[in-house]
Design a protein around this motif. Structure first.
Motif, PDB file in Angstrom:
ATOM      1  N   VAL A 371       0.832  -1.205   0.000  1.00 23.84           N
ATOM      2  CA  VAL A 371       0.000   0.000   0.000  1.00 23.84           C
ATOM      3  C   VAL A 371       0.868   1.257   0.000  1.00 23.84           C
ATOM      4  CG1 VAL A 371      -1.667   1.329   1.357  1.00 23.84           C
ATOM      5  CG2 VAL A 371      -1.961  -1.149   1.090  1.00 23.84           C
ATOM      6  N   LEU A 372       1.928   1.280   0.801  1.00 28.47           N
ATOM      7  CA  LEU A 372       2.806   2.444   0.856  1.00 28.47           C
ATOM      8  C   LEU A 372       3.486   2.691  -0.484  1.00 28.47           C
ATOM      9  CD1 LEU A 372       4.462   2.048   4.383  1.00 28.47           C
ATOM     10  CD2 LEU A 372       2.696   3.677   3.684  1.00 28.47           C
ATOM     11  N   THR A 373       3.883   1.605  -1.161  1.00 25.61           N
ATOM     12  CA  THR A 373       4.509   1.752  -2.481  1.00 25.61           C
ATOM     13  C   THR A 373       3.534   2.368  -3.475  1.00 25.61           C
ATOM     14  OG1 THR A 373       5.946  -0.156  -2.073  1.00 25.61           O
ATOM     15  CG2 THR A 373       5.618   0.506  -4.368  1.00 25.61           C
ATOM     16  N   ALA A 374       2.295   1.876  -3.464  1.00 23.61           N
ATOM     17  CA  ALA A 374       1.290   2.419  -4.389  1.00 23.61           C
ATOM     18  C   ALA A 374       1.012   3.892  -4.090  1.00 23.61           C
ATOM     19  CB  ALA A 374       0.007   1.599  -4.279  1.00 23.61           C
ATOM     20  N   LEU A 375       0.900   4.237  -2.808  1.00 22.40           N
ATOM     21  CA  LEU A 375       0.640   5.631  -2.444  1.00 22.40           C
ATOM     22  C   LEU A 375       1.809   6.535  -2.826  1.00 22.40           C
ATOM     23  CD1 LEU A 375      -1.027   5.189   1.083  1.00 22.40           C
ATOM     24  CD2 LEU A 375      -2.137   5.794  -1.082  1.00 22.40           C
ATOM     25  N   GLY A 376       3.028   6.037  -2.629  1.00 23.13           N
ATOM     26  CA  GLY A 376       4.203   6.836  -2.983  1.00 23.13           C
ATOM     27  C   GLY A 376       4.262   7.145  -4.458  1.00 23.13           C
ATOM     28  N   TRP A 377       4.004   6.139  -5.299  1.00 25.54           N
ATOM     29  CA  TRP A 377       4.057   6.354  -6.746  1.00 25.54           C
ATOM     30  C   TRP A 377       2.867   7.184  -7.236  1.00 25.54           C
ATOM     31  CZ3 TRP A 377       7.970   6.213  -9.816  1.00 25.54           C
ATOM     32  CH2 TRP A 377       9.063   5.399  -9.524  1.00 25.54           C
ATOM     33  N   LEU A 378       1.742   7.109  -6.527  1.00 20.71           N
ATOM     34  CA  LEU A 378       0.610   7.964  -6.911  1.00 20.71           C
ATOM     35  C   LEU A 378       0.954   9.439  -6.753  1.00 20.71           C
ATOM     36  CD1 LEU A 378      -2.444   6.038  -5.401  1.00 20.71           C
ATOM     37  CD2 LEU A 378      -1.952   6.419  -7.830  1.00 20.71           C
ATOM     38  N   LEU A 379       1.816   9.734  -5.790  1.00 16.05           N
ATOM     39  CA  LEU A 379       2.251  11.113  -5.591  1.00 16.05           C
ATOM     40  C   LEU A 379       3.312  11.535  -6.594  1.00 16.05           C
ATOM     41  CD1 LEU A 379       2.470  11.176  -1.678  1.00 16.05           C
ATOM     42  CD2 LEU A 379       0.647  12.112  -3.124  1.00 16.05           C
ATOM     43  N   VAL A 380       4.140  10.584  -7.030  1.00 13.98           N
ATOM     44  CA  VAL A 380       5.267  10.902  -7.919  1.00 13.98           C
ATOM     45  C   VAL A 380       4.889  10.704  -9.380  1.00 13.98           C
ATOM     46  CG1 VAL A 380       7.657  10.332  -8.519  1.00 13.98           C
ATOM     47  CG2 VAL A 380       6.927  10.322  -6.119  1.00 13.98           C
ATOM     48  N   ASP A 381       4.434   9.487  -9.702  1.00 18.00           N
ATOM     49  CA  ASP A 381       4.103   9.155 -11.094  1.00 18.00           C
ATOM     50  C   ASP A 381       2.970   8.135 -11.076  1.00 18.00           C
ATOM     51  OD1 ASP A 381       3.930   8.554 -13.741  1.00 18.00           O
ATOM     52  OD2 ASP A 381       6.021   7.913 -13.988  1.00 18.00           O
ATOM     53  N   PRO A 382       1.702   8.598 -11.105  1.00 15.85           N
ATOM     54  CA  PRO A 382       0.569   7.678 -10.990  1.00 15.85           C
ATOM     55  C   PRO A 382       0.573   6.555 -12.014  1.00 15.85           C
ATOM     56  CG  PRO A 382      -0.161   9.953 -10.770  1.00 15.85           C
ATOM     57  CD  PRO A 382       1.275  10.006 -11.208  1.00 15.85           C
ATOM     58  N   SER A 383       1.169   6.770 -13.168  1.00 19.04           N
ATOM     59  CA  SER A 383       1.169   5.734 -14.200  1.00 19.04           C
ATOM     60  C   SER A 383       1.990   4.517 -13.790  1.00 19.04           C
ATOM     61  CB  SER A 383       1.699   6.302 -15.517  1.00 19.04           C
ATOM     62  OG  SER A 383       3.055   6.701 -15.370  1.00 19.04           O
ATOM     63  N   ARG A 384       2.915   4.695 -12.848  1.00 15.09           N
ATOM     64  CA  ARG A 384       3.769   3.584 -12.423  1.00 15.09           C
ATOM     65  C   ARG A 384       3.330   2.982 -11.088  1.00 15.09           C
ATOM     66  NH1 ARG A 384       9.990   4.983 -12.831  1.00 15.09           N
ATOM     67  NH2 ARG A 384      10.014   2.739 -12.383  1.00 15.09           N
ATOM     68  N   ALA A 385       2.276   3.508 -10.485  1.00  9.07           N
ATOM     69  CA  ALA A 385       1.869   3.060  -9.149  1.00  9.07           C
ATOM     70  C   ALA A 385       1.462   1.589  -9.138  1.00  9.07           C
ATOM     71  CB  ALA A 385       0.725   3.932  -8.642  1.00  9.07           C
ATOM     72  N   PHE A 386       0.624   1.207 -10.103  1.00 11.43           N
ATOM     73  CA  PHE A 386       0.136  -0.174 -10.115  1.00 11.43           C
ATOM     74  C   PHE A 386       1.267  -1.161 -10.360  1.00 11.43           C
ATOM     75  CE2 PHE A 386      -1.911  -3.847 -12.175  1.00 11.43           C
ATOM     76  CZ  PHE A 386      -2.804  -4.199 -11.163  1.00 11.43           C
ATOM     77  N   ASP A 387       2.113  -0.897 -11.354  1.00 12.54           N
ATOM     78  CA  ASP A 387       3.220  -1.805 -11.667  1.00 12.54           C
ATOM     79  C   ASP A 387       4.187  -1.933 -10.497  1.00 12.54           C
ATOM     80  OD1 ASP A 387       2.216  -2.348 -14.138  1.00 12.54           O
ATOM     81  OD2 ASP A 387       3.421  -0.833 -15.182  1.00 12.54           O
ATOM     82  N   ALA A 388       4.472  -0.812  -9.826  1.00 10.93           N
ATOM     83  CA  ALA A 388       5.401  -0.862  -8.695  1.00 10.93           C
ATOM     84  C   ALA A 388       4.803  -1.656  -7.532  1.00 10.93           C
ATOM     85  CB  ALA A 388       5.746   0.554  -8.240  1.00 10.93           C
TER      86      ALA A 388
END
Length: 752
Positions: A371-388
């Motif tokens: 969950v933290l990884t998804a939230l972090g990428w949503l703030l930085v680059d939402p397009s990469r949140a799911f893959d990360a």
């Protein structure tokens, strides 16, 4: 009405017949006369020749026959009449549902594992082509083709093989607890969904190989654990043979009628023949009788019962006949209540056993990191949140963690089997390392009957060696405690003879032909012809006789098992407190307690008393090991944190035990405890490795630096390390040492 004709009663037939989906019926039969291979072959041929018979399975060791046939073509009474005509009288048993459930569970687990294995191998082949693209050129069309092939091959694995993880996750969510099934199910669903989406759009990473390998490894570990557990649990329904299904009820006009024992009600008068089994709890209304209650109490001595005293269902009349006034019948009998009490105790123990706290913590951490990884990428680059997030879930997915206990446990079960200890519940083996109290039964567990060789009395001029050889030939065909004691005492001292045409009469004796002579060994009333019983022979000794009269009398005395003192002393050195609870009289219990230096002992204990003593110890915070062998020990064994039974004990005791000591030696407990301690240490090491691996790999996955092929390699290496570490159980010098010797066994394992 003949006994066979009685089974035409639909109420009685319903107790023993199991209807199959193919329209046939199945029955399990107890057949005592399965000693001669030629007779077994003749029986099989005769039953197979009956109309409508589909299958006949004969288990000589268990004295059981299973028949599948069409009852509309051959009735149940006709089937039983053919068994009797073949010289193999059969007694129907209550339908063996437990054994069928085990077989179905094993078959289902094996199918799912095989499907997962075949799919995983094929998907890895397709993934290899895609991985080549990392170091060499593979054109776009070829890569897409193999992505689609991987998708199609993974579908049966996800929707069929992995279904058990989805069911387990749903149960965990309903129970508001975290278990290992939840992250496994989430990983499978999310990783598969992400891979499907990337396949459909033709870009992004796919993880079909990781999902396939992950599911296959976990299913393989679970199947091995299930197989090891079912090997010990294949005792079947231990109450099947505890009480008869038929009874002779006396009508108002004084005539006898054969009825279903289940239909007996309080107030009924029942006639029991000499050597018959008591079908219900009741009050003796005829003269005094001797009964064998070994099935219920584990006591091998015959018990004298006078007019007005109570008889328990499952007891066997040694002298008779007897008239009984029924007090409790069917499911209200004492032996049925014992089984119910044991089932409730085991269910209560299972409900109190919480989920693996380490696994729960691990699950929470994995989900939190995802969950933290998804939230972090949503703030930085939402397009990469799911893959990360998917990459973190794949890398941190608890493959190694989930494999730790099953793989290590499977290794431990195999090692203990080499030492003649069969484990029926792997969770109990994990608890064995924490045991600090041991509660023992007396008769059959700490003490056994021994033949008094000096008091062996030849009565007709034969030598002691000769009568002992004849008696051994018959005694070796029975598992009764006195027969085993005689066989053990004679082994190595006389040249054994071969008995032919052996017939064992439950709780009475054994008949057969030895060196051309028809002999009988057992209690006096069985061994001697009616009317020629010498009062001096009518005691608890065994009598050997032929048609001319008694040949010898064998006396027995009770003494501790040969390894009891050493086993108890070793447990004391390991800090395990000892207690003995027995249904025997106080003088005999006190004498044995003094010989074995057991200060905490209790006599005249009913099953409820033993269970209450166990509950008291557990309430004080102790982890308790219970050891017994009688059916009256079943509730105690079911409720204990860890329980053990010797295979010389009753079926009901064995069915409730977590550990079965196959060679009848108590020092198997020491080997089991040593292995449990070593297993506990190895599991801790493997779990620490899994945690370190995640701490190292997850940050790289969170930053998108772990491609699918590297995630697959990391998962494989971590799982391989767990498997290799599990192999250490049983390979250390301390594990292979003989328990009880200085510097070996469980004491040495503690310091390892």
């Amino acid at each position: 009405m003949s006994t066979a004709a009685t089974w035409a009663d639909p109420r009685l037939a319903a107790q023993v017949l199991r209807e199959r989906r193919d329209g046939c019926s199945e029955i399990a039969l107890h057949v005592e006369a399965l000693h001669d291979p030629r007779q077994v072959l003749w029986l099989e041929q005769r039953i197979n020749a009956l109309a409508g018979v589909r299958r006949v399975a004969i288990d000589r060791a268990a004295r059981r026959v299973r028949v599948v046939w069409q009852t509309r073509r051959t009735s149940l009474p006709t089937l039983l009449e053919n068994f009797a005509a073949a010289g193999c009288p059969a007694r129907p048993l209550r339908h063996d549902e437990i054994e069928d459930a085990r077989a179905a569970e094993m078959h289902d687990a094996l199918k799912r594992m095989l499907v997962a294995g075949m799919c995983a191998m094929q998907v890895m082949t397709y993934a290899f082509v895609i991985y080549i693209g990392v170091v060499d050129f593979v054109d776009f069309s070829t890569r897409n083709l193999f992505r689609w092939l991987g998708l199609l091959t993974t579908i049966p694995l996800v929707f069929y093989s992995a279904r058990s993880f989805f069911r387990g996750a749903a149960d965990e969510l309903r129970g508001h607890r975290f278990g290992i099934n939840l992250p496994v199910a989430l990983a499978v669903v999310l990783v598969f969904a992400a891979s499907v989406i990337n396949t459909l759009r033709g870009s992004g990473e796919v993880y079909f190989d990781s999902v396939s390998m992950f599911v296959f490894l976990l299913l393989g570990a679970r199947y091995l654990e299930l197989r090891s557990r079912h090997r010990g649990g294949a005792q079947g329904d231990a109450l099947i043979d505890a009480t008869p299904l038929l009874a002779q009820r006396r009508r108002a006009d004084g005539e006898l009628e054969t009825v279903a024992a289940l239909s007996l009600v309080p107030g009924d008068r029942v006639h029991i023949d000499d050597g018959g089994m008591v079908p219900a709890d009741g009050v003796l209304e005829s003269a005094s009788v001797q009964v064998d209650e070994a099935l219920l109490s584990g006591e091998s001595r015959p018990q004298q019962r006078q007019r007005g005293e109570r008889l328990a269902a499952g007891s066997v009349l040694l002298t008779g006949p007897a008239e009984l006034r029924v007090e409790h019948g069917g499911t209200d009998t004492g032996v049925a209540r014992l089984g119910t009490l044991a089932a409730r105790a085991r269910q209560a123990r299972a409900s109190l056993a919480g989920s693996d706290r380490d696994a729960a913590r691990f699950v929470r951490r994995v989900l939190l990191l995802t969950v933290l990884t998804a939230l972090g990428w949503l703030l930085v680059d939402p397009s990469r949140a799911f893959d990360a997030a998917i990459a973190v879930l794949v890398v941190a997915c608890p493959c190694a963690f989930a494999l730790t206990v099953p793989v290590t446990l499977t290794r431990a079960l195999g090692q203990l089997a080499r030492h003649h200890v069969l484990v029926t519940d792997g969770n109990a083996l994990l608890a064995l390392a924490r045991v600090d109290r041991a509660l023992f039964d007396k008769t059959g567990t700490l003490a056994v009957p021994r033949l008094d060789a000096a008091a062996t009395e030849p009565l007709r001029g034969d030598s002691r060696e000769q009568v002992l050889a004849w008696a051994m030939a018959l005694a070796s065909q029975s598992s009764h405690p006195l027969a085993r004691a005689l066989t053990e005492a004679a082994r190595g001292k006389v040249t054994p003879s071969q008995a032919q045409d052996v017939q064992v009469t439950l709780a009475a004796g054994i008949a057969g032909t030895v060196e051309g002579r028809a002999l009988r060994l057992g209690h006096a009333r069985f061994a001697l012809a009616e009317g020629r019983i010498d009062p001096e022979l009518a005691d608890d000794a065994l009598v050997l006789a032929d048609d001319a009269g008694p040949l010898a009398r064998f006396h027995f005395h009770e003494q501790p098992r040969s390894d009891a003192a050493a086993t108890l002393e070793q447990l004391r050195r390991e800090g395990v407190g000892l207690c003995m609870a027995s249904g025997d009289h106080a003088d005999r219990v006190a004498a044995l307690a003094a010989r074995l230096d057991i200060g905490d002992w209790h006599a005249s204990q009913l099953p409820t008393d033993k269970l209450a003593r166990l509950r008291s110890l557990q309430a004080d915070g102790h982890t308790v090991l219970a050891v017994g062998d009688g059916s009256n020990d079943a509730p105690l064994l079911a409720a204990a944190d860890v329980s053990a039974a010797l295979t010389s004990g009753t079926d009901l005791a064995q069915a409730q035990a977590d550990l079965l000591l196959l060679d009848g030696r108590l020092d198997g407990l020491l080997q089991a405890r040593a292995t449990a301690l070593r297993m506990h240490k190895v599991i801790g090491q493997s779990r620490r490795w899994a945690l370190l691996y995640n701490l190292f790999a997850v940050p790289f996955a969170a930053f998108g630096l772990v491609p699918p092929w590297l995630a697959a390699i990391g998962m494989s290496l971590s799982s391989l390390l767990v498997v290799l570490n599990a192999l250490r159980v049983g390979h250390d010098r301390t594990d292979d040492a003989t328990p009880g010797r200085p510097g070996s066994g469980s004491a040495a394992a503690v310091s390892a």
